[in-house]
Design a protein around this motif. Structure first.
Motif, PDB file in Angstrom:
ATOM      1  N   GLY A 170      52.247  48.607  27.036  1.00 40.13           N
ATOM      2  CA  GLY A 170      50.830  48.385  27.357  1.00 40.13           C
ATOM      3  C   GLY A 170      50.691  48.386  28.864  1.00 40.13           C
ATOM      4  O   GLY A 170      51.464  47.721  29.557  1.00 40.13           O
ATOM      5  N   GLY A 171      49.756  49.165  29.392  1.00 43.80           N
ATOM      6  CA  GLY A 171      49.620  49.210  30.849  1.00 43.80           C
ATOM      7  C   GLY A 171      48.241  49.647  31.272  1.00 43.80           C
ATOM      8  O   GLY A 171      47.355  49.863  30.437  1.00 43.80           O
ATOM      9  N   SER A 172      48.064  49.779  32.578  1.00 47.52           N
ATOM     10  CA  SER A 172      46.760  50.216  33.081  1.00 47.52           C
ATOM     11  C   SER A 172      46.835  50.518  34.567  1.00 47.52           C
ATOM     12  O   SER A 172      47.777  50.115  35.253  1.00 47.52           O
ATOM     13  CB  SER A 172      45.702  49.127  32.884  1.00 47.52           C
ATOM     14  N   GLN A 173      45.783  51.213  35.038  1.00 43.61           N
ATOM     15  CA  GLN A 173      45.506  51.215  36.461  1.00 43.61           C
ATOM     16  C   GLN A 173      44.780  49.899  36.740  1.00 43.61           C
ATOM     17  O   GLN A 173      44.028  49.415  35.885  1.00 43.61           O
ATOM     18  CB  GLN A 173      44.638  52.415  36.834  1.00 43.61           C
ATOM     19  N   ARG A 174      45.034  49.294  37.891  1.00 40.20           N
ATOM     20  CA  ARG A 174      44.436  47.988  38.187  1.00 40.20           C
ATOM     21  C   ARG A 174      43.128  48.157  38.953  1.00 40.20           C
ATOM     22  O   ARG A 174      42.977  49.105  39.732  1.00 40.20           O
ATOM     23  CB  ARG A 174      45.397  47.123  39.006  1.00 40.20           C
ATOM     24  N   GLU A 175      42.233  47.206  38.764  1.00 42.36           N
ATOM     25  CA  GLU A 175      40.969  47.244  39.507  1.00 42.36           C
ATOM     26  C   GLU A 175      41.252  46.905  40.960  1.00 42.36           C
ATOM     27  O   GLU A 175      41.686  45.808  41.269  1.00 42.36           O
ATOM     28  CB  GLU A 175      39.980  46.241  38.894  1.00 42.36           C
ATOM     29  N   GLU A 176      41.052  47.891  41.854  1.00 40.34           N
ATOM     30  CA  GLU A 176      41.367  47.648  43.270  1.00 40.34           C
ATOM     31  C   GLU A 176      40.107  47.356  44.087  1.00 40.34           C
ATOM     32  O   GLU A 176      40.190  47.054  45.276  1.00 40.34           O
ATOM     33  CB  GLU A 176      42.134  48.851  43.852  1.00 40.34           C
ATOM     34  N   ARG A 177      38.898  47.447  43.441  1.00 40.57           N
ATOM     35  CA  ARG A 177      37.645  47.228  44.182  1.00 40.57           C
ATOM     36  C   ARG A 177      37.240  45.758  44.078  1.00 40.57           C
ATOM     37  O   ARG A 177      37.022  45.249  42.971  1.00 40.57           O
ATOM     38  CB  ARG A 177      36.545  48.135  43.607  1.00 40.57           C
ATOM     39  N   TYR A 178      37.121  45.113  45.209  1.00 43.43           N
ATOM     40  CA  TYR A 178      36.858  43.677  45.261  1.00 43.43           C
ATOM     41  C   TYR A 178      35.649  43.271  44.416  1.00 43.43           C
ATOM     42  O   TYR A 178      35.739  42.361  43.578  1.00 43.43           O
ATOM     43  CB  TYR A 178      36.653  43.253  46.725  1.00 43.43           C
ATOM     44  N   ASP A 186      37.741  31.353  41.965  1.00 43.18           N
ATOM     45  CA  ASP A 186      38.349  30.431  42.938  1.00 43.18           C
ATOM     46  C   ASP A 186      39.831  30.208  42.670  1.00 43.18           C
ATOM     47  O   ASP A 186      40.623  29.987  43.581  1.00 43.18           O
ATOM     48  CB  ASP A 186      37.641  29.071  42.908  1.00 43.18           C
ATOM     49  N   GLU A 187      40.194  30.252  41.381  1.00 42.73           N
ATOM     50  CA  GLU A 187      41.594  30.032  41.029  1.00 42.73           C
ATOM     51  C   GLU A 187      42.452  31.284  41.254  1.00 42.73           C
ATOM     52  O   GLU A 187      43.669  31.232  41.135  1.00 42.73           O
ATOM     53  CB  GLU A 187      41.705  29.596  39.555  1.00 42.73           C
ATOM     54  N   TYR A 188      41.800  32.413  41.475  1.00 41.69           N
ATOM     55  CA  TYR A 188      42.540  33.672  41.665  1.00 41.69           C
ATOM     56  C   TYR A 188      42.238  34.272  43.039  1.00 41.69           C
ATOM     57  O   TYR A 188      42.232  35.481  43.207  1.00 41.69           O
ATOM     58  CB  TYR A 188      42.196  34.664  40.545  1.00 41.69           C
ATOM     59  N   LYS A 189      42.008  33.372  44.006  1.00 39.96           N
ATOM     60  CA  LYS A 189      41.689  33.808  45.377  1.00 39.96           C
ATOM     61  C   LYS A 189      42.742  34.749  45.928  1.00 39.96           C
ATOM     62  O   LYS A 189      42.448  35.758  46.544  1.00 39.96           O
ATOM     63  CB  LYS A 189      41.594  32.579  46.288  1.00 39.96           C
ATOM     64  N   TRP A 190      43.989  34.382  45.694  1.00 36.28           N
ATOM     65  CA  TRP A 190      45.105  35.195  46.202  1.00 36.28           C
ATOM     66  C   TRP A 190      45.071  36.599  45.609  1.00 36.28           C
ATOM     67  O   TRP A 190      45.374  37.588  46.276  1.00 36.28           O
ATOM     68  CB  TRP A 190      46.437  34.511  45.898  1.00 36.28           C
ATOM     69  N   TYR A 191      44.662  36.689  44.340  1.00 36.56           N
ATOM     70  CA  TYR A 191      44.620  37.993  43.674  1.00 36.56           C
ATOM     71  C   TYR A 191      43.476  38.844  44.260  1.00 36.56           C
ATOM     72  O   TYR A 191      43.631  40.044  44.486  1.00 36.56           O
ATOM     73  CB  TYR A 191      44.434  37.768  42.167  1.00 36.56           C
ATOM     74  N   LEU A 192      42.362  38.160  44.543  1.00 37.41           N
ATOM     75  CA  LEU A 192      41.235  38.863  45.159  1.00 37.41           C
ATOM     76  C   LEU A 192      41.560  39.267  46.602  1.00 37.41           C
ATOM     77  O   LEU A 192      41.136  40.325  47.068  1.00 37.41           O
ATOM     78  CB  LEU A 192      39.990  37.978  45.117  1.00 37.41           C
ATOM     79  N   ASP A 193      42.353  38.442  47.291  1.00 38.29           N
ATOM     80  CA  ASP A 193      42.761  38.757  48.657  1.00 38.29           C
ATOM     81  C   ASP A 193      43.469  40.105  48.741  1.00 38.29           C
ATOM     82  O   ASP A 193      43.337  40.831  49.718  1.00 38.29           O
ATOM     83  CB  ASP A 193      43.731  37.682  49.184  1.00 38.29           C
ATOM     84  N   LEU A 194      44.248  40.403  47.703  1.00 33.01           N
ATOM     85  CA  LEU A 194      44.964  41.686  47.701  1.00 33.01           C
ATOM     86  C   LEU A 194      43.979  42.850  47.730  1.00 33.01           C
ATOM     87  O   LEU A 194      44.325  43.962  48.112  1.00 33.01           O
ATOM     88  CB  LEU A 194      45.869  41.803  46.460  1.00 33.01           C
ATOM     89  N   ARG A 195      42.727  42.590  47.322  1.00 37.35           N
ATOM     90  CA  ARG A 195      41.661  43.606  47.358  1.00 37.35           C
ATOM     91  C   ARG A 195      40.848  43.523  48.644  1.00 37.35           C
ATOM     92  O   ARG A 195      40.086  44.427  48.958  1.00 37.35           O
ATOM     93  CB  ARG A 195      40.717  43.433  46.157  1.00 37.35           C
ATOM     94  N   ARG A 196      40.993  42.406  49.349  1.00 31.53           N
ATOM     95  CA  ARG A 196      40.265  42.275  50.623  1.00 31.53           C
ATOM     96  C   ARG A 196      41.049  42.887  51.758  1.00 31.53           C
ATOM     97  O   ARG A 196      40.490  43.350  52.741  1.00 31.53           O
ATOM     98  CB  ARG A 196      40.017  40.798  50.938  1.00 31.53           C
ATOM     99  N   PHE A 197      42.371  42.838  51.636  1.00 36.09           N
ATOM    100  CA  PHE A 197      43.224  43.271  52.746  1.00 36.09           C
ATOM    101  C   PHE A 197      44.152  44.395  52.301  1.00 36.09           C
ATOM    102  O   PHE A 197      45.111  44.165  51.575  1.00 36.09           O
ATOM    103  CB  PHE A 197      44.067  42.087  53.241  1.00 36.09           C
ATOM    104  N   GLY A 198      43.843  45.591  52.728  1.00 35.16           N
ATOM    105  CA  GLY A 198      44.740  46.721  52.454  1.00 35.16           C
ATOM    106  C   GLY A 198      44.851  47.078  50.983  1.00 35.16           C
ATOM    107  O   GLY A 198      45.928  47.410  50.484  1.00 35.16           O
ATOM    108  N   SER A 199      43.739  47.023  50.284  1.00 33.69           N
ATOM    109  CA  SER A 199      43.746  47.365  48.860  1.00 33.69           C
ATOM    110  C   SER A 199      44.049  48.851  48.646  1.00 33.69           C
ATOM    111  O   SER A 199      43.630  49.682  49.451  1.00 33.69           O
ATOM    112  CB  SER A 199      42.372  47.031  48.260  1.00 33.69           C
TER     113      SER A 199
END
Ligand code: 4AD
Ligand code: MG
Length: 463
Positions: free
Chosen positions: A389-397, A412-425
Motif C-alpha cells: 500500500g503506498g501513495s504520493q504524499r501531499e506536498e502542498r501546505y 497543531d499536533e502535526y506541526k512538524w509534519y506541516l513544517d516539511l511542507r513549509r520549508f523545502g517541500s
C-alpha cells in the motif's frame, strides 16, 4: 585434524575423506544389521546428514540404540561417498556423544507430518520441523535481501520510532503505551490525565514508520525503514497480525508512477532472490504446500504488472455479475474478496490499483486534480490480495492542512509534519510492503501465523 562444519556446508562441499565433527538433532534412527543410521539436522538446510553408527562404538547398545527424534548429538567421523540411494555422502562415526535426550513418550514431534494448527500449539518446538525450519531460513534470507535491494540503490536505512505520539493511518487502531497503574489512574474532570504519564502525553506503538521516514526523505532523498508495526484491529483472518513487519521506502523527487516502478522492481527482486538462494526450501513448499507456486512466481517475474485505476476496478467488479459478500460501488473500499477476484480471476497477474477515493484513504495522500481521488496505489498478488500500500504524499501546505481538518486530525499536533511542507517541500512518495504477506507468497503457506516466529493475534500473545 577434526573440522567442525555446519551440515549445509558438508552437503555443499562434500569433503570426502576428511574427518569432520557435526552437531545437531536426530530426525530419525533406523537400525540395520550391526549398525544404525541416524539422520541429523542442525537447521542449516532442509536435508539432514546421514550418520552411520557401527555396533563397535563403545556406547552403541547403551546410548545409540536408544536415540530417538529430537535428541541432541555430536558426531565425529570421516565423510565417505554413500553406496546407497538417497544421499551422496554420509558420515562414518568414530564417536557419538549425546548432549540431551528427548523422551519419545513425551516429545511432541514425531516423524509423521503434523498439521500446522497442531504445530502452532507448540511454537517453541515447531522450528525443528521441515516446513517451519524452511520458513525460518527463507524469512532470514529475504530480510537480508530487503536491505541488499535498497542499499544497492543508495537508500539509507532509518530507524523510525517504535513508540510514537502520532497515528499515521488515522484509523485509531493503536496499542497504548503507558507506565500508569491501570488500577489506579490519575484523573482530572473524569478523564485520565496523561500529563502524569511517562511521556507527559498519550503514546502508542507505531502503526507505520512512514511519517518519520518522510522527515529523512526530505534530507537524504531516498530512505527506508524496516521494522515491527502494531495494529489493534480485530481482524482474526489468515492475513492479519497485530504485530507485523513492514518495509517502507520513502523517496523525494518521486511521483506515483515512480513509486509503482520501485515497488514492482522490489517485488521482482525478492522473488528472484528467493529462487536463487532458497531453492531447496522452496521446492519443499512447491511439492507439499502449493502446487501452483512456480506459476505464481512466473506471473510476477515475466511481465509488467497490470495497472488500473480504482474506478476501472469498480467497473470490472460491477460487470462481473458476482455475488460478493460485501457489495461494491464507487466509494466503498475493496475487500479481500474483490482484490483476489481481480488478481486471480480477471488478470491472473499482479495488479496495481491506483487513484482511490480520498474518503477511504489517510490524510497524507496527494489529492488529485479531480478533488475526489488521491494518488494512492495498492499492489495485489494472486493468492494474497494486498501486499503493498503506498501513495504520493501531499506536498502542498494548504491542501494538507485542509485534509487534516477534514479527517479529524489536529494540525497543531502535526506541526512538524506541516513544517516539511513549509520549508523545502518537494513531491515525494513511498509505500509499505507487509513482510509476512511476502513470506506467504514465497512459501505458498496459507496462514500468516505460520510465517512469523511468534504470532500476535486477537486473544493470543504467547512467550
Ligand atoms: O496499506 P498499509 O496500511 O500502508 C501503510 O501503513 C502506509 N503508511 C505505508 C507507506 O506508504 N509507507 O500497510 C502496508 C502493508 C499492506 O499492504 C499489507 O501488506 C501490510 O502492510 N499489512 C499487514 N500485514 C499483516 N497484518 C496486518 N494487520 C497488516 N496490515 C497491513
Ligand atoms: Mg492498505
Amino acid at each position: 585434524m577434526v573440522k567442525h562444519l555446519r551440515i549445509q556446508q558438508v552437503l555443499q562441499d562434500k569433503p570426502v575423506g576428511e574427518n569432520l565433527e557435526i552437531k545437531g538433532w536426530v530426525k530419525t534412527r533406523r537400525d540395520g544389521k550391526g549398525l544404525s543410521f541416524l539422520e541429523v539436522s542442525d537447521g542449516s538446510c532442509l536435508t539432514g546428514l546421514q550418520i552411520i553408527a557401527d555396533q563397535g562404538l563403545p556406547n552403541y547398545n547403551e546410548e545409540i540404540k536408544k536415540l530417538s527424534t529430537g535428541c541432541a548429538v555430536r558426531a565425529f567421523g570421516s565423510l565417505v561417498e554413500s553406496p546407497a540411494k538417497g544421499q551422496e555422502v554420509e558420515l562414518h562415526a568414530n564417536e557419538i556423544y549425546v548432549f540431551g535426550w528427548a523422551d519419545p513418550e513425551t516429545y511432541p514431534l514425531q516423524k509423521k507430518r503434523h498439521s500446522f494448527e497442531f504445530l502452532r500449539s507448540i511454537s517453541h518446538l515447531r522450528p525443528r520441523t521441515n516446513s517451519l525450519g524452511a520458513v525460518t531460513r527463507i524469512r532470514s534470507t529475504l530480510s537480508y535481501a530487503v536491505h541488499q535491494f535498497f542499499q544497492e540503490r543508495g537508500f539509507f536505512q532509518i530507524h523510525t520510532p517504535i513508540i510514537t505520539t502520532s497515528d499515521c493511518e488515522g484509523a485509531g487502531e493503536m496499542f497504548s503505551v503507558t507506565a500508569l497503574d491501570l488500577n489506579d489512574l490519575p484523573t482530572e474532570k473524569g478523564k485520565v490525565s496523561f500529563e502524569r504519564d511517562f511521556f507527559g502525553q498519550p503514546a502508542n506503538l507505531t502503526v507505520s514508520g512512514q511519517l518519520e521516514a518522510e522527515i529523512y526523505a526530505l534530507s537524504h532523498s531516498n530512505v527506508y525503514t524496516f521494522g515491527p508495526t502494531f495494529r489493534a484491529e480485530n481482524s482474526n483472518t489468515s492475513r492479519h497480525l497485530a504485530e507485523f513487519w513492514m518495509v517502507e521506502p520513502e523517496m523525494a523527487f518521486c511521483d506515483l508512477d515512480g513509486d509503482v516502478k520501485v515497488a514492482e522492481e522490489f517485488l521482482k527482486y525478492l522473488v528472484k532472490h528467493a529462487l536463487e538462494n532458497c531453492r531447496e526450501d522452496i521446492d519443499l513448499f512447491a511439492k507439499f504446500v502449493d502446487k501452483e507456486l512456480f506459476s505464481k512466481f512466473s506471473a510476477v517475474l515475466e511481465s509488467d504488472f497490470i495497472r488500473i485505476t480504482y474506478s476501472e476496478a469498480i467497473d470490472r467488479l460491477e460487470e462481473s455479475g458476482r455475488d460478493f459478500e460485501f457489495p461494491i460501488s464507487w466509494g466503498t473500499d475493496l475487500q479481500s474478496e474483490h482484490e483476489r477476484y481481480l488478481t486471480e480471476e480477471v488478470f491472473k497477474k499482479p495488479v496495481v490499483v491506483t487513484d482511490y477515493p480520498k474518503t477511504i484513504k489517510p490524510f497524507y495522500m496527494r489529492v488529485n486534480d479531480d478533488d475526489k481521488t488521491v494518488a494512492a496505489m495498492d499492489i495485489l498478488l494472486p493468492g494474497i490480495g494486498e501486499i503493498v500500500g503506498g501513495s504520493q504524499r501531499e506536498e502542498r501546505y494548504d491542501v494538507l492542512s485542509a485534509r487534516m481538518e477534514e479527517t479529524g486530525l489536529n494540525p497543531d499536533e502535526y506541526k512538524w509534519y506541516l513544517d516539511l511542507r513549509r520549508f523545502g517541500s518537494v513531491p515525494h512518495a513511498g509505500f509499505g510492503l507487509g513482510f509476512e504477506r511476502m513470506i506467504l507468497f514465497i512459501t505458498g503457506m496459507y496462514n500468516i501465523r505460520d510465517v512469523i516466529p511468534f504470532p500476535r493475534t486477537p486473544g493470543s500473545a504467547e512467550f
